[in-house]
Every structure is written in structure tokens, then in C-alpha cells.
Write a protein that holds these residues in place. Structure first.
Motif, PDB file in Angstrom:
ATOM      1  N   ASP A 128       0.870  -1.180   0.000  1.00 27.70           N
ATOM      2  CA  ASP A 128       0.000   0.000   0.000  1.00 27.70           C
ATOM      3  C   ASP A 128       0.905   1.227   0.000  1.00 27.70           C
ATOM      4  OD1 ASP A 128      -2.434  -1.272   0.011  1.00 27.70           O
ATOM      5  OD2 ASP A 128      -2.509  -1.452   2.196  1.00 27.70           O
ATOM      6  N   ILE A 129       0.943   1.950  -1.095  1.00 30.92           N
ATOM      7  CA  ILE A 129       1.812   3.126  -1.212  1.00 30.92           C
ATOM      8  C   ILE A 129       0.975   4.377  -0.940  1.00 30.92           C
ATOM      9  CG2 ILE A 129       3.337   4.446  -2.738  1.00 30.92           C
ATOM     10  CD1 ILE A 129       3.666   1.813  -4.372  1.00 30.92           C
ATOM     11  N   LYS A 130       1.413   5.186   0.000  1.00 27.84           N
ATOM     12  CA  LYS A 130       0.724   6.446   0.307  1.00 27.84           C
ATOM     13  C   LYS A 130       1.689   7.589   0.013  1.00 27.84           C
ATOM     14  CE  LYS A 130      -2.375   6.861   3.605  1.00 27.84           C
ATOM     15  NZ  LYS A 130      -3.045   7.019   4.926  1.00 27.84           N
ATOM     16  N   ILE A 131       1.283   8.470  -0.896  1.00 29.42           N
ATOM     17  CA  ILE A 131       2.131   9.585  -1.308  1.00 29.42           C
ATOM     18  C   ILE A 131       1.496  10.891  -0.831  1.00 29.42           C
ATOM     19  CG2 ILE A 131       3.081  10.841  -3.289  1.00 29.42           C
ATOM     20  CD1 ILE A 131       3.235   8.125  -4.709  1.00 29.42           C
ATOM     21  N   TYR A 132       2.281  11.668  -0.097  1.00 29.35           N
ATOM     22  CA  TYR A 132       1.809  12.944   0.436  1.00 29.35           C
ATOM     23  C   TYR A 132       2.274  14.071  -0.474  1.00 29.35           C
ATOM     24  CZ  TYR A 132       1.111  10.122   4.627  1.00 29.35           C
ATOM     25  OH  TYR A 132       0.711   9.148   5.501  1.00 29.35           O
ATOM     26  N   TYR A 133       1.364  15.002  -0.746  1.00 26.24           N
ATOM     27  CA  TYR A 133       1.739  16.121  -1.605  1.00 26.24           C
ATOM     28  C   TYR A 133       1.346  17.449  -0.957  1.00 26.24           C
ATOM     29  CZ  TYR A 133      -3.214  16.206  -2.979  1.00 26.24           C
ATOM     30  OH  TYR A 133      -4.583  16.277  -2.951  1.00 26.24           O
ATOM     31  N   HIS A 134       1.980  18.498  -1.450  1.00 29.67           N
ATOM     32  CA  HIS A 134       1.744  19.843  -0.917  1.00 29.67           C
ATOM     33  C   HIS A 134       1.380  20.738  -2.105  1.00 29.67           C
ATOM     34  CE1 HIS A 134       2.352  23.488   1.456  1.00 29.67           C
ATOM     35  NE2 HIS A 134       3.102  23.952   0.468  1.00 29.67           N
ATOM     36  N   VAL A 135       0.209  21.329  -2.072  1.00 28.09           N
ATOM     37  CA  VAL A 135      -0.236  22.205  -3.155  1.00 28.09           C
ATOM     38  C   VAL A 135       0.517  23.524  -3.072  1.00 28.09           C
ATOM     39  CG1 VAL A 135      -2.177  23.432  -4.188  1.00 28.09           C
ATOM     40  CG2 VAL A 135      -2.519  21.143  -3.249  1.00 28.09           C
ATOM     41  N   TYR A 186      -0.331  -3.992  -5.884  1.00 29.41           N
ATOM     42  CA  TYR A 186      -0.082  -2.743  -5.156  1.00 29.41           C
ATOM     43  C   TYR A 186      -1.298  -1.841  -5.250  1.00 29.41           C
ATOM     44  CZ  TYR A 186       0.619  -0.226  -9.607  1.00 29.41           C
ATOM     45  OH  TYR A 186       0.450   0.346 -10.837  1.00 29.41           O
ATOM     46  N   SER A 187      -1.376  -0.904  -4.318  1.00 30.36           N
ATOM     47  CA  SER A 187      -2.412   0.135  -4.369  1.00 30.36           C
ATOM     48  C   SER A 187      -1.743   1.466  -4.046  1.00 30.36           C
ATOM     49  CB  SER A 187      -3.530  -0.155  -3.369  1.00 30.36           C
ATOM     50  OG  SER A 187      -3.018  -0.169  -2.054  1.00 30.36           O
ATOM     51  N   VAL A 188      -2.273   2.547  -4.602  1.00 25.07           N
ATOM     52  CA  VAL A 188      -1.691   3.884  -4.426  1.00 25.07           C
ATOM     53  C   VAL A 188      -2.762   4.848  -3.957  1.00 25.07           C
ATOM     54  CG1 VAL A 188      -0.423   5.766  -5.533  1.00 25.07           C
ATOM     55  CG2 VAL A 188      -0.089   3.420  -6.325  1.00 25.07           C
ATOM     56  N   THR A 189      -2.459   5.625  -2.924  1.00 19.47           N
ATOM     57  CA  THR A 189      -3.354   6.710  -2.499  1.00 19.47           C
ATOM     58  C   THR A 189      -2.537   7.984  -2.340  1.00 19.47           C
ATOM     59  OG1 THR A 189      -3.068   6.042  -0.191  1.00 19.47           O
ATOM     60  CG2 THR A 189      -5.043   5.256  -1.303  1.00 19.47           C
ATOM     61  N   PHE A 190      -3.138   9.101  -2.759  1.00 19.17           N
ATOM     62  CA  PHE A 190      -2.516  10.418  -2.605  1.00 19.17           C
ATOM     63  C   PHE A 190      -3.226  11.164  -1.492  1.00 19.17           C
ATOM     64  CE2 PHE A 190      -0.852   9.292  -6.648  1.00 19.17           C
ATOM     65  CZ  PHE A 190       0.283  10.060  -6.836  1.00 19.17           C
ATOM     66  N   GLN A 191      -2.451  11.836  -0.650  1.00 23.97           N
ATOM     67  CA  GLN A 191      -3.037  12.582   0.466  1.00 23.97           C
ATOM     68  C   GLN A 191      -2.364  13.948   0.566  1.00 23.97           C
ATOM     69  OE1 GLN A 191      -3.486  10.370   4.152  1.00 23.97           O
ATOM     70  NE2 GLN A 191      -3.108  12.221   5.345  1.00 23.97           N
ATOM     71  N   GLU A 192      -3.191  14.981   0.652  1.00 19.43           N
ATOM     72  CA  GLU A 192      -2.624  16.331   0.760  1.00 19.43           C
ATOM     73  C   GLU A 192      -2.087  16.551   2.173  1.00 19.43           C
ATOM     74  OE1 GLU A 192      -3.754  21.024  -0.033  1.00 19.43           O
ATOM     75  OE2 GLU A 192      -5.262  19.477  -0.363  1.00 19.43           O
ATOM     76  N   GLU A 193      -0.900  17.101   2.275  1.00 20.23           N
ATOM     77  CA  GLU A 193      -0.254  17.360   3.568  1.00 20.23           C
ATOM     78  C   GLU A 193       0.217  18.807   3.570  1.00 20.23           C
ATOM     79  OE1 GLU A 193       0.415  17.279   6.925  1.00 20.23           O
ATOM     80  OE2 GLU A 193       0.344  15.117   6.505  1.00 20.23           O
ATOM     81  N   LYS A 194      -0.573  19.669   4.205  1.00 17.11           N
ATOM     82  CA  LYS A 194      -0.279  21.108   4.174  1.00 17.11           C
ATOM     83  C   LYS A 194       0.851  21.500   5.126  1.00 17.11           C
ATOM     84  CE  LYS A 194      -4.952  22.442   2.810  1.00 17.11           C
ATOM     85  NZ  LYS A 194      -6.176  23.183   3.184  1.00 17.11           N
ATOM     86  N   SER A 195       1.084  20.666   6.155  1.00 13.47           N
ATOM     87  CA  SER A 195       2.052  21.051   7.184  1.00 13.47           C
ATOM     88  C   SER A 195       3.508  20.861   6.743  1.00 13.47           C
ATOM     89  CB  SER A 195       1.797  20.253   8.465  1.00 13.47           C
ATOM     90  OG  SER A 195       1.968  18.872   8.207  1.00 13.47           O
ATOM     91  N   ILE A 196       3.748  20.000   5.739  1.00 11.55           N
ATOM     92  CA  ILE A 196       5.127  19.728   5.307  1.00 11.55           C
ATOM     93  C   ILE A 196       5.481  20.657   4.144  1.00 11.55           C
ATOM     94  CG2 ILE A 196       6.739  17.994   4.428  1.00 11.55           C
ATOM     95  CD1 ILE A 196       4.953  15.838   5.624  1.00 11.55           C
ATOM     96  N   ARG A 197       6.501  21.477   4.338  1.00  8.32           N
ATOM     97  CA  ARG A 197       6.982  22.363   3.290  1.00  8.32           C
ATOM     98  C   ARG A 197       7.991  21.613   2.412  1.00  8.32           C
ATOM     99  NH1 ARG A 197       3.376  26.101   3.293  1.00  8.32           N
ATOM    100  NH2 ARG A 197       4.770  27.329   1.979  1.00  8.32           N
ATOM    101  N   TRP A 198       8.208  22.137   1.210  1.00  4.82           N
ATOM    102  CA  TRP A 198       9.168  21.519   0.280  1.00  4.82           C
ATOM    103  C   TRP A 198      10.568  21.440   0.891  1.00  4.82           C
ATOM    104  CZ3 TRP A 198       9.710  18.814  -4.048  1.00  4.82           C
ATOM    105  CH2 TRP A 198      10.930  18.847  -4.708  1.00  4.82           C
ATOM    106  N   ALA A 199      10.993  22.506   1.575  1.00  3.54           N
ATOM    107  CA  ALA A 199      12.353  22.567   2.129  1.00  3.54           C
ATOM    108  C   ALA A 199      12.579  21.509   3.211  1.00  3.54           C
ATOM    109  CB  ALA A 199      12.631  23.955   2.693  1.00  3.54           C
ATOM    110  N   SER A 200      11.501  21.088   3.889  1.00  2.00           N
ATOM    111  CA  SER A 200      11.642  20.126   5.002  1.00  2.00           C
ATOM    112  C   SER A 200      11.053  18.764   4.644  1.00  2.00           C
ATOM    113  CB  SER A 200      10.979  20.672   6.264  1.00  2.00           C
ATOM    114  OG  SER A 200       9.615  20.944   6.019  1.00  2.00           O
ATOM    115  N   ARG A 201      11.023  18.458   3.361  1.00  2.00           N
ATOM    116  CA  ARG A 201      10.348  17.212   2.958  1.00  2.00           C
ATOM    117  C   ARG A 201      11.131  15.961   3.349  1.00  2.00           C
ATOM    118  NH1 ARG A 201      10.542  15.621  -3.254  1.00  2.00           N
ATOM    119  NH2 ARG A 201      12.779  15.574  -3.640  1.00  2.00           N
ATOM    120  N   TRP A 202      12.416  16.115   3.672  1.00  2.00           N
ATOM    121  CA  TRP A 202      13.199  14.954   4.111  1.00  2.00           C
ATOM    122  C   TRP A 202      13.044  14.675   5.602  1.00  2.00           C
ATOM    123  CZ3 TRP A 202      16.766  11.549   1.722  1.00  2.00           C
ATOM    124  CH2 TRP A 202      16.812  11.672   0.323  1.00  2.00           C
TER     125      TRP A 202
END
Length: 578
Positions: A128-135, A186-202
Motif C-alpha cells: 500500500d503506497i501512500k504519497i503525500y503532496y503539498h499544493v 499494489y495500491s496507491v493513495t494520494f493525500q494532501e499534507e499542508k504542514s510539510i513544506r518543500w524545504a523540510s520534505r526529508w
């Protein structure tokens, strides 16, 4: 993508086994650091463009190892609960586990109570792959990926062509015979994560290493040692030495002069050239090269230029710096060899260029032959070996010659006191001022400053964990330099007071002995922390460890020598000598 096992230090390429592979995709190229660390990037068969349900990747035979996935240059982490309500995240994920004949779950089998059949393998054939993104606001890009997490699961798919991703785990008895077909899904879900900024994605990867409090404890422990040593050195420099110098300088009658005692007695021998001055000067040249390389690499790593996001950057930077720092190596070796009264300058330059790098390369080449023989992805391709040799012979060696030319051209180092023609006899030494006990004691304090940090570094190398705490490491590096210097100065003073003027090799070996403690710790780590089996893996572990020990020996020894050289020059330049 790389396949690792806790029972072997040999990584393998993903394509070396029958796993689902991406068809028709071009393989990305790796930089020098990635090639040296055995990282090989392969395109993934998973399609993660949008939310997807239970999809089949392929049907294949199975073999157990651990797999590392990368999404958008970030490692996919597998997170699971451990004791005390804590959560541990691991870069990569298991693709199978085993229940022993006596019913004991090994590795990842502990995460599921349904895995209970004895002498049975369980296959994680679903992820189960969960990918977090930031708009991204006010930007044409739309959204950015900020994290990728994965949960491996095991399902015995009844209909491989139309799976529902549910049911009992996929198990294979160790006694089973014949071919077993396994459907990978496999299955894939995308979830919006507003708290994580690009600079701190690691930062989400840091969940896997909740060791910051241990690191601060380590730093405080090291600082206490440094403060203790600094206090001792300050007391000697300000009180004892100040009194000694004042007393020596007040002696103006010949009767007083005959009653000289302590370290002033050996002023006529203190700068007498050491035995094996050629070898010592070569070690000092190579040690200076490693010292500057380490400082600059860690400094850049602290500033974020060599973060884990830039794969292989740390190793690439270190190798390039080592090659470019041939000039300081040649210069330092030549300067000290000339001050030791040496005249075989050609031998000195050649040894500086080839002795220590040659030992490291020979060890590295033998290890590489073993990796080639085992078919491991960590084996360096022949073209890369030629490139490394070209860097060494075509850039590093000429730069060493240039440095040596300027080193020999300059006048020899001027010493504050003249050397007597007849060597002074050294009196009988007590046990503590004999060379060996002093050298053994001298390495304990510097090692005490670094051993906790050493644990995390060895973990990152051999247990396939990420190392990211370069700020801590840089701080420990500075503390190590100070501790090596102070411990050597302290012991040097005691030996001079005992009228033993052979300080050159002793100062190098006193702080250099820290490397012996490093070796002892690495042996302890191998037997107590690792589960490595097999002759090839054991040889590789100790082969690479010996390279690290040699580099560390030259590095710490050089620090000790320079500290002692400065100390001796300073104290003998302020006393009046007839």
C-alpha cells in the motif's frame, strides 16, 4: 533500487532476481559517490500517477531479501510501531520473512500475529503506497511530492488476474516442492499534507532515527572530557610552565645552570631528527591531506550541500577533495623531511604520492574482486576503476610533486634552539613515562569523545540506515581535534620533564592509537550488533574497516604531531639558552 540483507554486506541489483521489472524505461545514470557505495538506480514497475486500487504488477517466483524503493529521489519508508508507543521508520521495506522451526518469528514476521506457521516463509506480495503532496500556491507547478510511505502486506490471491487484496497471508513452507507462482499487487493513495513544506520534505525520514537525545548526551560527555583536558593543559601552560620559564630565565650564574632540571635539560636534543624520519614525513603529508579533506567535506555537509537528497554527493566530494589536496600533502611531507635532515627528496615525493593511497587502493581492489566474484551491485565497474586511477595518477600525483617542489625549495624550518652534536643519554624511565604505556593511555580520551558517534556511522554503513546528523558530526570532529591535541601535549610535557626527548614519533602514535580503539570497537560491533554470515561478507567487513582504520590513524596522528610540534617550539622559544 538495491537489495540488502541483514545477514550479508553484499548488496545486489534489483534486476539480479526475478522481481517485477519496468519494461522499456531508460535506466538513470549514477554519480561517482553512488557507484562507490553500490547504489544502482532502476526504474520502478509501479505506476503512481493517481489513486489506484488493487492492481497486479506481475506474477513471479520469489526470493527473500530487502528492497529499497525511491519516489521522486526520496526513499520510500516503511513505518511500524515498536515498544513504548514509539514509531520506527525504515528506508526500504521487507519482501518476505521467516518463522523458524521452533516457531520464532524472524525479521518482519513479528509485525503480524497471523504469521505463525513453523518453518514457513511469508511473502509480502502487496504494498500500500501512500504519497503525500503539498499544493503550491501561486505557482504553475500545481503540487509537489513531500513524502512517500509504504506498508507491505501478504495476501494469498485466489484470483491472480482479478485480485481483491484480502484474505490469508501468502505462505510457503520450507518443505514445499515444485514451482510456486506469486501474484504481486499494489495500491496507491494520494493525500494532501499542508504542514510539510518543500524545504523540510526529508524530515519524515528522521522519524526512523529518534537518537537526538543520545547525540546530545554524547556531545556533553565529549565536552566534559575537553573541559577536563583544557583545564589540565591550561594549568600546565599558565602555572607550571610559567614558573619553570621564570626560574630558568633567572638563572644567570654557572652554578645555577649546572642545577638545571626538567624539560630545559633536553634543549640540546629536543629537535634532533627522529629515526625513520622519511616514513614520519610521508605519514604527516598524507594525514594533512585527510585532515583538510575531512574538514571541508563536513563543513559543506553542515551547510546542506551534501544532504541525503543529493545521492552520493558526500563520497564524490570527499574523493574529489582528496585528489585536489595533493599539493598540501607534498608540501608538508617535504618541509618536515627537510627539517629532519633528509636528502632523498625523490623517494620522499614518490612515497607521499603512492604509499598510503596505494595501500588503500590495493585493499579496495581486493575487496572489489570479491564483490565481482559474488556478483554484487557494490562491485565497481572496470571503467570507474580506471577513472579513479586516472584521477590519482594524472591529477593527485602531479599536484603532490608541485607541493613537494615548493616544500623543498623553502629553507628548512628554523628551530628556536640548536641541536648538540652528541646525543644526551636518557635516564631510566618510570612505567608511566615509557613509550608504550603513554601511547596506549593517549588514545583513550579521544576515543571516548567519538565512540557514540561511531556507533551511528557504523549503523549507516553496515545496517543500511541513513546518516543525516552532520551538524553533530562536525561538532564531534572539532572536539576530537581539540582532545587529540591536548592529550598529546599533556603527555609530551610529562615525557620532557622525565628528560625523554624522543617526542616526534611518540606524539604521532599517542593520538594515532585512537585508531586501534576504533578497530577494537569495530570488531565488537561486528560480533554484537550485526547478524552477518558467510566468509565473503566477513572479509568485506574487515577489509573496509582496515581502510577506515588506516585513514583514521593518519588523521589523528597528524593532529597529535602538529599540536606537540607547536607546543615544543613555543616553550623552547621563550627560555634563554646559552
Amino acid at each position: 533500487v538495491r537489495l540488502d540483507s541483514v545477514e550479508s554486506v553484499l548488496p545486489y541489483e534489483y534486476t539480479a532476481f526475478d522481481f517485477c521489472q519496468a519494461e522499456g524505461k531508460k535506466r538513470p545514470s549514477e554519480n561517482l559517490g553512488q557507484v562507490l557505495f553500490g547504489e544502482r538506480i532502476e526504474p520502478s514497475p509501479y505506476r503512481v500517477c493517481s489513486d489506484r486500487g488493487c492492481l497486479v504488477v506481475c506474477t513471479f517466483k520469489w526470493l527473500y531479501l530487502r528492497k529499497l524503493q525511491i519516489v521522486d529521489n526520496m526513499p520510500v519508508t516503511w513505518c511500524y510501531d515498536v515498544e513504548d508507543g514509539q514509531r520506527f521508520c525504515n528506508p526500504g521495506f521487507p519482501i518476505g520473512c521467516y518463522i523458524t522451526e521452533d516457531g520464532r518469528p524472524k525479521d518482519a514476521c513479528v509485525i503480524n500475529s497471523e504469521f505463525h506457521e513453523k518453518d514457513t516463509f511469508y511473502i509480502f506480495n502487496h504494498v500500500d503506497i501512500k504519497i503525500y503532496y503539498h499544493v503550491v500556491e501561486n505557482e504553475a507547478l500545481g503540487a509537489r511530492l513531500v513524502a512517500a510511505k509504504l506498508e507491505p502486506k501478504s495476501y494469498k490471491h485466489t484470483h491472480a488476474d482479478n485480485p481483491d487484496c484480502s484474505g490469508v497471508p501468502m505462505d510457503i513452507s520450507n518443505k514445499a516442492s515444485g514451482e510456486v507462482k506469486i501474484a504481486y499487487t499494489y495500491s496507491v493513495t494520494f493525500q494532501e499534507e499542508k504542514s510539510i513544506r518543500w524545504a523540510s520534505r526529508w524530515d519524515y525520514i528522521l522519524e526512523s532515527m529518534p537518537h537526538t537525545h543520545i547525540q546530545w548526551f554524547s556531545i556533553m560527555n565529549s565536552l566534559v572530557i575537553v573541559l577536563f583536558l583544557s583545564g589540565m593543559v591550561a594549568m600546565i601552560m599558565l602555572r607550571t610552565l610559567h614558573k619553570d620559564i621564570a626560574r630558568y630565565n633567572q638563572m644567570d650564574s654557572t652554578e645555577d645552570a649546572q642545577e638545571e632540571f626538567g624539560w630545559k635539560l633536553v634543549h640540546g636534543d629536543i629537535f634532533r631528527p627522529p629515526r625513520k624520519g622519511m616514513l614520519l614525513s610521508v605519514f604527516l603529508g598524507s594525514g594533512t591531506q585527510i585532515l583538510i579533506m575531512t574538514f571541508v567535506t563536513l563543513f559543506f555537509a553542515c551547510l546542506g550541500f551534501l544532504s541525503p537528497a543529493n545521492r552520493g554527493a558526500l563520497m564524490t566530494c570527499a574523493v574529489v577533495l582528496w585528489v585536489l589536496l595533493g599539493t598540501p600533502a607534498g608540501y608538508v611531507a617535504a618541509r618536515f623531511y627537510k627539517s629532519f635532515g633528509g636528502e632523498k627528496w625523490k623517494t620522499n615525493v614518490l612515497l607521499t604520492s603512492f604509499l598510503c593511497p596505494g595501500i588503500v587502493f590495493a585493499d579496495f581492489f581486493i575487496m572489489n574482486l570479491i564483490l565481482w566474484g559474488e556478483g554484487s551491485s557494490a562491485a565497481i565497474p572496470f571503467g570507474t576503476l580506471v577513472a579513479i586511477l586516472a584521477l590519482w595518477f594524472c591529477i593527485s600525483v602531479p599536484l603532490t610533486f608541485i607541493g613537494a617542489y615548493f616544500g623543498f625549495k623553502k629553507n628548512a624550518i628554523e628551530h628556536p634552539v640548536r641541536t648538540n652534536q652528541i646525543p644526551r643519554q636518557i635516564p631510566e624511565q618510570s612505567f608511566y613515562t615509557k613509550p608504550l604505556p603513554g601511547i596506549i593511555m593517549g588514545g583513550i580520551l579521544p576515543f571516548g569523545c567519538i565512540f557514540i558517534q561511531l556507533f551511528f556511522i557504523l549503523n549507516s554503513i553496515w545496517s543500511h540506515q541513513m546518516y543525516y546528523m552532520f551538524g553533530f558530526l562536525f561538532l564531534v570532529f572539532i572536539i576530537l581535534v581539540i582532545t587529540c591535541s591536548e592529550a598529546t601535549i599533556l603527555l609530551c610535557y610529562f615525557h620532557l620533564c622525565a628528560e625523554d626527548y624522543h617526542w616526534q614519533w611518540r606524539s604521532f602514535l599517542t593520538s594515532g592509537f585512537t585508531a586501534v580503539y576504533f578497530l577494537i570497537y569495530a570488531i565488537h560491533y561486528f560480533f554484537s550488533k550485526l547478524q552477518i554470515t558467510g566468509t565473503a561478507s566477513t572479509i568485506l567487513y574487515f577489509g573496509y574497516t582496515m581502510i577506515m582504520v588506516l585513514i583514521f590513524f593518519l588523521f589523528t596522528g597528524t593532529i597529535g604531531f602538529f599540536a606537540c610540534f607547536w607546543f615544543v617550539t613555543k616553550i623552547y622559544s621563550v627560555v634563554k639558552v646559552d
